[in-house]
Design an enzyme around this catalytic site. Structure first.
Site, PDB file in Angstrom:
ATOM      1  N   SER A   1       1.256  -1.703   0.308  1.00 33.10           N
ATOM      2  CA  SER A   1       0.031  -0.348   0.033  1.00 33.10           C
ATOM      3  C   SER A   1       0.666   1.642  -0.119  1.00 33.10           C
ATOM      4  O   SER A   1       0.076   2.296  -0.309  1.00 33.10           O
ATOM      5  CB  SER A   1      -1.254   0.239   1.559  1.00 33.10           C
TER       6      SER A   1
ATOM      7  N   LYS B   1       0.419   5.077   7.064  1.00 36.96           N
ATOM      8  CA  LYS B   1       0.005   5.825   5.646  1.00 36.96           C
ATOM      9  C   LYS B   1       0.670   6.959   5.365  1.00 36.96           C
ATOM     10  O   LYS B   1       1.958   7.756   6.503  1.00 36.96           O
ATOM     11  CB  LYS B   1      -1.542   5.841   6.047  1.00 36.96           C
TER      12      LYS B   1
ATOM     13  N   SER C   1      -4.921   0.931  -2.255  1.00 37.66           N
ATOM     14  CA  SER C   1      -4.057   1.188  -0.172  1.00 37.66           C
ATOM     15  C   SER C   1      -5.782   1.097   0.073  1.00 37.66           C
ATOM     16  O   SER C   1      -6.519   2.046  -0.134  1.00 37.66           O
ATOM     17  CB  SER C   1      -3.799   2.844  -0.336  1.00 37.66           C
TER      18      SER C   1
END
Length: 311
Positions: free
Chosen positions: A110, A165, A268
């Site tokens: 991701s 992230k 993602s």
């Protein structure tokens, strides 16, 4: 908290081990060692009295026997030696992981191309404030996450899972993502096209760009085959602050929350799907790669050049 959650929480296991070994260490120093000394002193006094008696009768004893007896009487039992001796090491590791730096392994694609599957990264635990271990409660305020930071946090839908992230929106920001292009607070994010990126795990190519997120430059990927809309049901806390259509979405980030997206934009699961990340979920700021697992397991030495900072 069930058994599976406990086994999956290494910080909790480390905390329990620290307490158990610490209790044994303190008991040995302040209780058991004193008891052994009392027993040893009594036995040595008896030994000395017997030695003096024999000496008076003309017999001479080896003094080394006394030291050997003393060492045997003062020796720690094996269960104390093997548990209490680990306490300083476990305590040091626990403090380092809880308050300074913690290692993580990247499990998915991701964050391509910034982070590869198998990258072993370090996370700064104090950049965003000092937090109590286990309960993750902030006790000292230091810095706030900034747009462009790569951040590790507890997954809002399952607090036993750690996610990583990039911070796209901070509290108060209006994030618009239309036709796979970002706008932050009405300012369009600029993109520079790069050569297509080969995903070695999937053996597919993706569109490759350098994204300038209001001054923070980093690389992203787009899959031209993926739709521009965000599929799925969008139900999460503060979901009323987001609107979705066929071209993308728009969200206003509520106070005390952050909007996160992966650099591999079309592969993602991030804030577009499960919502905002509350401040209390923050683990720390990822700042460097110290190894890639494939270097160890598959001897892919070319990935050694990835070691270092990616910020």
């Amino acid at each position: 908290m069930n058994l599976q959650s406990i086994l999956g929480n290494f910080a909790l296991i480390l905390f329990i081990l620290t307490i158990l070994t610490g209790v044994i260490w303190f008991l040995d120093v302040f209780v058991f060692a004193k008891q052994r000394k009392l027993v040893a002193d009594a036995a040595l006094a008896e030994y000395d009295a017997r030695r003096e008696k024999l000496s008076a009768e003309g017999l001479k004893l080896e003094t080394s026997n006394r030291e050997e007896l003393k060492a045997n009487l003062m020796r720690q039992p094996a269960w104390i030696e093997y548990t209490g001796s680990f306490f300083p090491v476990i305590l040091l590791v626990f403090c380092l992981r809880s308050f300074l730096y913690e290692p993580f392994k990247i499990p998915s694609s991701s964050m391509l191309p910034t982070l590869l599957v198998g990258d072993l990264i370090l996370v700064n635990k104090f950049t965003y404030g000092i937090r109590l271990p286990i309960i993750n409660k902030k006790v000292i305020e230091i810095n706030q996450p900034q747009r462009g930071d790569v951040m590790v946090f507890k997954y809002p839908k399952d607090m036993t899972l750690d996610y990583i992230k990039r911070v796209i929106g901070v509290p108060g920001d209006k994030i618009v993502y239309k036709d796979k292009r970002l706008t932050v607070n009405g300012q369009e994010v600029s993109y520079k096209e790069l050569p297509d990126f080969l995903d070695e795990e999937r053996l597919t190519y993706a569109k490759h760009y350098e994204e300038n997120l209001l001054g923070v430059h980093h690389e992203i990927l787009n899959d031209e085959r993926a739709p521009t809309y965000v599929p799925g049901v969008h139900e999460f806390p503060h979901s009323e602050l987001c609107t979705y259509d066929l071209d993308g979405f728009a969200c206003t980030v509520p106070a005390g929350n952050y909007f996160m997206m992966g650099d591999n934009r079309d592969n993602s699961a991030d804030s577009r799907y499960w919502g905002f990340v509350p401040d209390e979920n923050i683990v720390g700021k990822a700042f460097g790669i110290w190894m890639n697992q494939n270097v160890i397991t598959n001897l892919e030495f070319k990935k050694l050049k990835r070691i270092g900072s990616f910020q």
